[in-house]
Design an enzyme around this catalytic site. Structure first.
Site, mmCIF file in Angstrom:
data_model
loop_
_atom_site.group_PDB
_atom_site.id
_atom_site.type_symbol
_atom_site.label_atom_id
_atom_site.label_comp_id
_atom_site.label_asym_id
_atom_site.label_seq_id
_atom_site.Cartn_x
_atom_site.Cartn_y
_atom_site.Cartn_z
ATOM 1 N N ASN A 63 0.813 -1.147 -0.042
ATOM 2 C CA ASN A 63 -0.155 -0.061 -0.003
ATOM 3 C C ASN A 63 0.870 1.179 -0.025
ATOM 4 O OD1 ASN A 63 0.754 -0.684 2.649
ATOM 5 N ND2 ASN A 63 -1.035 0.735 3.395
ATOM 6 N N GLU A 110 3.549 -5.729 12.168
ATOM 7 C CA GLU A 110 2.752 -4.484 12.161
ATOM 8 C C GLU A 110 1.393 -4.958 11.245
ATOM 9 O OE1 GLU A 110 3.305 -1.904 13.601
ATOM 10 O OE2 GLU A 110 5.070 -2.276 14.405
ATOM 11 N N CYS A 127 -3.221 1.674 6.228
ATOM 12 C CA CYS A 127 -3.583 0.719 7.601
ATOM 13 C C CYS A 127 -4.120 1.600 8.697
ATOM 14 C CB CYS A 127 -2.568 0.180 8.101
ATOM 15 S SG CYS A 127 -0.844 1.194 8.501
ATOM 16 N N GLU A 164 7.736 0.138 15.987
ATOM 17 C CA GLU A 164 8.532 0.476 15.018
ATOM 18 C C GLU A 164 8.632 2.223 15.821
ATOM 19 O OE1 GLU A 164 7.010 -0.170 11.071
ATOM 20 O OE2 GLU A 164 8.434 -1.853 11.005
HETATM 21 P P1 NAD Z 1 0.111 -9.549 3.026
HETATM 22 O O1 NAD Z 1 0.215 -9.764 4.459
HETATM 23 O O2 NAD Z 1 -0.558 -10.104 1.944
HETATM 24 O O3 NAD Z 1 1.537 -9.284 2.400
HETATM 25 C C1 NAD Z 1 2.842 -8.490 2.980
HETATM 26 C C2 NAD Z 1 3.960 -8.987 2.758
HETATM 27 O O4 NAD Z 1 3.941 -10.423 3.198
HETATM 28 C C3 NAD Z 1 4.299 -9.350 1.135
HETATM 29 O O5 NAD Z 1 5.585 -8.959 0.882
HETATM 30 C C4 NAD Z 1 4.023 -10.645 0.999
HETATM 31 O O6 NAD Z 1 4.691 -11.059 -0.239
HETATM 32 C C5 NAD Z 1 4.433 -11.269 2.360
HETATM 33 N N1 NAD Z 1 4.071 -12.552 2.717
HETATM 34 C C6 NAD Z 1 2.750 -13.076 2.345
HETATM 35 N N2 NAD Z 1 2.679 -14.276 2.761
HETATM 36 C C7 NAD Z 1 3.930 -14.639 3.535
HETATM 37 C C8 NAD Z 1 4.422 -15.531 4.250
HETATM 38 N N3 NAD Z 1 3.813 -16.870 4.518
HETATM 39 N N4 NAD Z 1 5.451 -15.301 4.826
HETATM 40 C C9 NAD Z 1 6.159 -14.198 4.656
HETATM 41 N N5 NAD Z 1 6.050 -13.204 3.938
HETATM 42 C C10 NAD Z 1 4.720 -13.508 3.376
HETATM 43 O O7 NAD Z 1 -0.213 -7.806 3.182
HETATM 44 P P2 NAD Z 1 -0.600 -6.835 1.852
HETATM 45 O O8 NAD Z 1 -1.912 -7.117 1.285
HETATM 46 O O9 NAD Z 1 0.627 -6.721 1.052
HETATM 47 O O10 NAD Z 1 -0.982 -5.533 2.752
HETATM 48 C C11 NAD Z 1 -1.951 -5.190 3.294
HETATM 49 C C12 NAD Z 1 -2.331 -5.347 4.706
HETATM 50 O O11 NAD Z 1 -1.245 -4.674 5.322
HETATM 51 C C13 NAD Z 1 -3.416 -4.727 5.594
HETATM 52 O O12 NAD Z 1 -3.910 -5.936 6.380
HETATM 53 C C14 NAD Z 1 -2.879 -3.562 6.158
HETATM 54 O O13 NAD Z 1 -3.659 -3.044 7.181
HETATM 55 C C15 NAD Z 1 -1.449 -4.252 6.504
HETATM 56 N N6 NAD Z 1 -0.611 -2.754 6.784
HETATM 57 C C16 NAD Z 1 -0.257 -2.623 8.071
HETATM 58 C C17 NAD Z 1 0.595 -1.541 8.358
HETATM 59 C C18 NAD Z 1 0.766 -1.145 9.815
HETATM 60 O O14 NAD Z 1 1.558 -0.639 10.068
HETATM 61 N N7 NAD Z 1 0.115 -1.945 10.910
HETATM 62 C C19 NAD Z 1 1.178 -0.612 7.295
HETATM 63 C C20 NAD Z 1 0.400 -0.975 6.064
HETATM 64 C C21 NAD Z 1 -0.351 -2.118 5.958
#
Ligand code: NAD
Length: 484
Positions: free
Chosen positions: A153, A251, A285, A464
């Site tokens: 995002n 996060e 997020c 963080e």
């Molecule tokens: P996601 O969990 O699908 O993917 C995030 C990252 O993790 C990607 O690089 C993905 O390739 C990797 N990944 C996926 N499966 C994995 C595994 N089994 N092992 C290791 N890595 C793996 O999330 P997304 O769809 O990319 O992002 C959206 C989500 O992120 C939303 O839920 C949003 O709220 C959250 N988010 C949180 C914050 C925060 O600071 N809390 C900030 C931004 C986004």
């Protein structure tokens, strides 16, 4: 610094294809078509990255801090000097407006690197004196080789937010950006080469989460994982890395309440609420997707929000008048629309939006959606409880502070919350009782990089930001010297 059609991994200082030689497609979501290709990396690439990082570690962790500072600062400078190209690439990769990438994402990426580069010059540890007996001092040493995994995002913004403190504290890093938005991380590898970052200090491995990311999490020699992404992925990571006793910072998702009391500055609240609802298509997020309004101003608020939402311009990410670009993917657009169908089944009324925008010409197949406002839902329904992560907000009236606190705290999430009121006592009471890692009063997304950042409950583990990140990426070791 230009984007390329074939993205490469960055391992041991070189740009290389995946060991398998395989690629998969990278989409431009605004046109709905493949425009570049991503290395389909697996555990072999992770292993190569690890070996490069382990070779680089002894020199990097012992490097004179001012030298490490200068290299990191050079990387930040190169990003800044190439702002237009980075912003263009970020917009094409993610569908977000170019203006947003240019004013928010890319500036924040070079600020992150500069912020932690300067932090390393000031980072110090404690000592504890035991009078007439001994002195303790605490060494803060880098962990070793660490993994940084980021979402789509805010691609370069969140990738640099992790790798910068990891590198500043003397770790060598294996980074994995999201497979949905890998381009600016690829351009960052070129910036690192140009800046003279020693080989192997940072390695960027591209690929699918379940394959590349999972291989990083499973690798016994990657000692810590800093992850930002969805709560379900966080659970998977913790179940793999927990029993290995890895250090974890997670996060995760959010479903943040935006609480509006009748005594607020209505105009300022409206202006900010429009942003906190729909910035980046609600794909932040920290967006306030659950809006609670004190009953005395509920109707005034609802009518104004619907009017302003309908004015938002959805479309061409490169047009200066665009407010909302494309959603990040077809699958994500379908997920968001699925929630809109669900909201109606659950008894909600969609007051505006929620329908695809049919564009002409180049953007005819892009993933554009009109932002939606929903009312009439009960607090226990899935639309209110689950993270949608799209341009969708729910609005609900409330009568008392106690009632709205119950609503606000009534989900599994606890990332951020916003409170609008002129009553300072009430603001403090609410801040104290809200279950969230970040509470904004009369503002949203105002960020000081020194403050702790993270969530409670299912929104994450650890913090963080500033010193918290510097501490996460180091191991404290106490040294006790007895004297008499
Ligand atoms: P996601 O969990 O699908 O993917 C995030 C990252 O993790 C990607 O690089 C993905 O390739 C990797 N990944 C996926 N499966 C994995 C595994 N089994 N092992 C290791 N890595 C793996 O999330 P997304 O769809 O990319 O992002 C959206 C989500 O992120 C939303 O839920 C949003 O709220 C959250 N988010 C949180 C914050 C925060 O600071 N809390 C900030 C931004 C986004």
């Amino acid at each position: 610094m230009s984007p390329d059609k074939y993205i490469k991994n960055y391992i041991n200082g070189a740009l290389v294809p995946a060991v398998s030689g395989e690629y998969f497609d990278n989409y431009n979501p605004a046109i709905g078509q493949v425009y570049s290709h991503i290395p389909d990396s697996d555990e072999q690439d992770v292993q190569q990255a690890l070996e490069a990082a382990e070779r680089a570690l002894p020199e990097w962790k012992r490097m004179e801090p001012t030298k490490r500072f200068r290299i990191l600062t050079r990387i930040a400078d190169i990003i800044e000097q190439n702002l237009e190209e980075f912003a263009k690439a970020e917009s094409i990769d993610s569908g977000k407006p170019f203006a947003m990438a240019r004013s928010v994402d890319i500036p924040r990426a070079h600020q992150n690197i500069r912020f932690f580069a300067t932090s390393l010059l000031h980072f110090s540890s404690e000592s504890h004196s035991m009078p007439n007996q001994a002195i303790n001092y605490t060494l803060r040493q880098p962990i070793g080789v660490v993994g940084c995994i980021s979402p789509w995002n805010l691609p370069l913004y969140l990738f640099t937010w992790k790798i910068a403190p990891a590198l500043a504290t003397g770790n060598c890093v294996i980074g994995k950006p999201s497979e949905m938005t890998p381009m600016t991380a690829y351009m960052l590898s070129k910036a690192c080469i140009e800046a003279g970052l020693p080989e192997g200090v940072l390695n960027i491995v591209h690929g699918h989460g379940a394959k590349t990311g999972q291989a990083m999490v499973e690798h016994p020699c990657i000692k810590a994982i800093s992850f930002t992404g969805g709560t379900e992925t966080g659970k998977k990571i913790i179940s793999t890395a927990g029993p290995m006793f890895k250090k974890l910072s997670l996060e995760l998702g959010g479903k943040n309440p935006n609480i509006i009391f009748a005594d607020c500055d209505f105009d300022e609240m409206m202006m900010t609420t429009l942003r906190s609802s729909f910035s980046n298509n609600g794909q932040i997020c920290l967006c306030g997707s659950r809006i609670y309004i004190e009953r005395a101003i509920y109707e005034k608020f609802r009518d104004e929000l619907v009017k302003r939402t309908q004015f938002l311009k959805v479309g061409d990410p490169f047009s200066a008048v665009t407010d909302l670009g494309a959603l990040v993917s077809k699958a994500h657009m379908e997920k968001v629309m699925g929630y809109l169908t669900l909201a109606e089944v659950e008894g909600g009324t969609i007051l505006c939006g929620g329908t695809p925008v049919k564009m002409k010409g180049e953007y005819a197949d892009g993933y554009f959606l009109r932002p939606a406002v929903i009312e009439g839902l009960t607090q226990d329904c899935r639309t209110i409880q689950e993270e949608i992560f799209g341009p969708v907000v729910t609005i609900t009236p409330f009568d008392t502070e106690e009632e709205v606190l119950g609503f606000a705290n009534g989900t599994d999430y606890g990332l951020s919350a916003t409170v609008w009121t002129k009553d300072i006592s009430r603001a403090n009471r609410m801040a104290e009782n809200l279950e969230a890692g970040i509470v904004w009063v009369n503002c949203w997304m105002v960020r000081d990089l020194r403050t702790p950042f993270g969530g409670v409950k299912s929104s994450g583990v650890g913090r963080e930001g500033g010193l918290e990140a510097m501490k996460f990426f180091t191991e404290p070791k106490n040294v006790c010297i007895k004297y008499s």
